[in-house]
Design a protein around this motif. Structure first.
Motif, PDB file in Angstrom:
ATOM      1  N   HIS A 478       0.845  -1.203   0.000  1.00 39.80           N
ATOM      2  CA  HIS A 478       0.000   0.000   0.000  1.00 39.80           C
ATOM      3  C   HIS A 478       0.873   1.242   0.000  1.00 39.80           C
ATOM      4  O   HIS A 478       2.061   1.195   0.345  1.00 39.80           O
ATOM      5  N   GLU A 479       0.275   2.338  -0.374  1.00 43.42           N
ATOM      6  CA  GLU A 479       1.003   3.600  -0.438  1.00 43.42           C
ATOM      7  C   GLU A 479       1.493   4.005   0.957  1.00 43.42           C
ATOM      8  O   GLU A 479       0.816   3.769   1.957  1.00 43.42           O
ATOM      9  N   GLY A 480       2.686   4.580   0.993  1.00 40.67           N
ATOM     10  CA  GLY A 480       3.236   5.053   2.259  1.00 40.67           C
ATOM     11  C   GLY A 480       3.817   3.962   3.126  1.00 40.67           C
ATOM     12  O   GLY A 480       4.118   4.181   4.303  1.00 40.67           O
ATOM     13  N   GLY A 481       3.965   2.749   2.586  1.00 47.64           N
ATOM     14  CA  GLY A 481       4.517   1.646   3.374  1.00 47.64           C
ATOM     15  C   GLY A 481       5.600   0.905   2.616  1.00 47.64           C
ATOM     16  O   GLY A 481       5.855   1.167   1.437  1.00 47.64           O
ATOM     17  N   ASP A 482       6.234  -0.040   3.308  1.00 49.81           N
ATOM     18  CA  ASP A 482       7.288  -0.847   2.704  1.00 49.81           C
ATOM     19  C   ASP A 482       6.977  -2.337   2.776  1.00 49.81           C
ATOM     20  O   ASP A 482       7.856  -3.174   2.586  1.00 49.81           O
TER      21      ASP A 482
END
Length: 612
Positions: A478-482
């Motif tokens: 997801h966006e903003g994660g790794d």
């Protein structure tokens, strides 16, 4: 009443249950029964997939109910399908002879006497002599509804409020409390027949004579072989692919064209864990993927039946929190799937809770729009052109996706840990719009193409920018994660990215390093990405087959073939798969799982193609 013969005074939970994988499946395109390798039917819902259970010993050995039929002396057992059919045979090898139980639910392609929902168990002694015992112990409505039993010679009638069943036999039956039982011995060449019918109203108990059982056996065999003969698959893995096709067919509900995700509820994704869900419904995503797999093999009738279900029951209707489509529907198209816990059932091997209904029906999962429209696109291309009314529905859905694709949602894995901007959801929104554009262009259909193209291209750029992690050198969950997620394996499979793109190959390497274990693929790491649920889970078998396919497309064909062959070793003795595989190689979750079998078909098809 125990589902298994127990000698121990205090048996462990495991000793009272067969493992999930120790079962075969029979059905009549309305419901199914699970038959254990010991000859016990311990899951059966009459008269539909999502009807209350009559036999549910797989969920509670004491209270669930079962239909035991086995040799009454020590025996080794083996189970197989009558070739190219869904007729199941369980063989008993004793010191004095060999016997077998032939289990099937009659199917002949028409509606004659379908209201009986007949289940036939034909016992044959093939060598020497074998003593058998039978015990029929229904527990109506998930074991909550009392019933009476009355026997008269070779007939036993079980009556409860709302449902009555008649057991007819060729051997004398006797009542034992709320159950019916019999002991009998067969010599070489002799047979006994037991038929369980739904009765009431105009349907009265009718003996199933040996001649009639023989006729229904032959008719059912002919039906399955005729159906399977339409398959166009001639590749290396015909047996596994055709078994998967036959299994997917068993998961279709003939009256409406619905396809259920699995025919069971609450079989645990982890023994002792809480990840136990009811899968006896139509997931838009799963059913749409099924259509793809069946079309690949040449089964257009099933695809057409599902398209009829879609048109009739899940046309766009805005105003719900989950958008114009729910993620799942009842097999009759109903939208109310209220989730309830059945506290009186202990769960498989003590894995509570047992749930019926599914609260995830209220979730927002944007990926379903891509799955559905992709299946409509393939049906339009490979089967027959969709109607003007169906195209109007597609346009309404695509317009909605153009407006709403950038919302956070619960995602493909139905996490209960809050909404996020999942890459897979964005990817499948791109698929929804891209496939609709293809249809419009190919057939010259009216569409707001400038708006659609702008939305499609915006999603593409958003994924390439926000879905990529420089630190991980991979596309992430997801966006903003790794966090890595096996769902991104669909990126090349949907033709979003070239399978040899450097960014994709780097992602494939990262997934291999972090989520793959001996060809088996985890969905994600729940510790790194909390999903709102306690406990661990096994590897997810659909992801393992996606992995095979992604490696095929990336040109890593030898690695893909080895991974595929390894995956085949995790099937049960009949070639069936549940949803997940535990760290010790056991099947976990609802069984058998449509997702797994449709992905096997696709992986085999593409691997064959690459091998030439």
């Amino acid at each position: 009443m125990g589902a298994r013969a127990i000698d121990d005074d205090a048996p462990t939970a495991a000793a009272r249950y067969l493992p999930i994988a120790e079962h075969g499946l029979i059905g009549d395109l309305r419901s199914v029964a699970l038959v254990g390798t010991d000859g016990t039917i311990d899951w059966y819902c009459c008269s539909a997939f999502d009807a209350p259970s009559v036999f549910a010993a797989i969920l509670d050995a004491e209270r669930g109910g079962s239909f035991e039929l086995a040799a009454s002396v020590p025996a080794k057992t083996k189970q197989f399908y009558f070739p190219d059919t869904n007729v199941l045979i369980t063989r008993f090898f004793t010191e004095d002879g060999v016997g077998e139980v032939q289990d099937f639910m009659p199917v002949n392609g028409d509606e004659v006497e379908v209201e009986r929902h007949r289940l036939i168990r034909r016992v044959v002694c093939v060598r020497g002599s074998v003593p058998f015992r039978i015990r029929v112990a229904p527990r109506f409505d998930y074991g909550t509804r009392p019933h009476t039993v009355r026997t008269a010679g070779e007939v036993a009638v079980f009556e409860s409020d709302g449902l009555s069943l008649a057991l007819t036999s060729t051997v004398p039956l006797e009542a034992q409390g709320p159950d019916a039982r019999a002991d009998f011995k067969l010599s070489e060449g002799e047979t006994a027949v037991f038929a369980l019918d739904q009765v009431g109203g105009d349907v009265q108990p009718r003996r199933c004579a040996k001649v009639e059982a023989e006729e229904q056996f032959n008719t059912t065999v002919a039906y399955w072989r005729r159906w399977l003969s339409a398959s166009k698959y001639r590749g290396r893995w015909r047996e596994m692919v055709h078994r998967s096709a036959l299994t997917l067919k068993l998961l279709t509900y003939a009256p409406t064209g619905a396809i259920v995700a699995a025919p069971t509820t609450s079989l645990p994704e982890q023994l002792g864990g809480e990840r136990n869900w009811d899968y006896r419904y139509v997931w838009v995503r799963d059913a749409a993927f099924c259509v793809y797999a069946l079309l690949r093999l040449g089964f257009t009738d099933e695809a057409e039946a599902f398209m009829t279900f879609v048109t009739r029951h899940i046309s766009p209707g805005d105003g719900r929190p989950s958008g114009p489509l729910q993620i799942m529907y009842g097999i009759d198209g109903r939208t109310d799937l209220t989730e309830v816990e059945l506290g009186h059932l202990e769960g498989h091997q003590g894995s509570a809770p047992v749930r019926i209904g599914n609260a995830a029906a209220e979730q927002l999962q944007l990926d379903i729009y891509g799955a559905l429209i992709d299946s409509i696109y393939l049906y339009d291309k490979w089967a027959k052109p969709i109607s003007s009314g169906q195209w109007d529905d597609v346009c309404a859905l695509v317009d909605w996706v153009c407006e709403h694709w950038d919302q956070p949602d619960e995602g493909i894995w139905e996490t209960r840990g809050g909404r996020r901007n999942f890459l897979y959801s964005r990817l499948m929104c791109w698929v929804a719009i891209e496939r609709a554009i293809r249809m419009a262009n190919r057939r010259g259909l009216p569409a707001d193409l400038p708006r659609w193209r702008l939305s499609r291209d915006t999603i593409y750029r958003r994924i390439m920018k926000e879905g990529w992690s420089d630190r991980r050198q991979a596309f992430v969950q997801h966006e903003g994660g790794d966090v890595l997620d096996a769902a991104v394996l669909m990126m090349p499979l949907t033709k979003f990215i070239a399978p040899t793109d450097p960014k994709w190959l780097s992602t494939l390497d990262a997934l291999t390093h972090e989520l793959v274990s001996d060809s088996l693929v985890y969905r994600y790491d729940p510790l790194a990405s909390p999903d709102g649920l306690r406990g661990d889970e096994g590897t997810f078998s659909i992801c393992s087959f996606w992995y095979v396919e992604a490696m095929v497309h990336a040109g890593r064909v030898d690695e893909a073939r080895l991974a595929f062959e390894k995956m085949l070793t995790y099937a049960n003795h009949l070639g069936l798969y549940a949803e997940e595989i535990s760290h010790t190689g056991e099947q976990q979750g609802n069984f058998p799982q449509a997702f797994t079998h449709l992905a096997l078909i696709s992986a085999a098809f593409n691997l064959d193609k690459a091998l030439g």
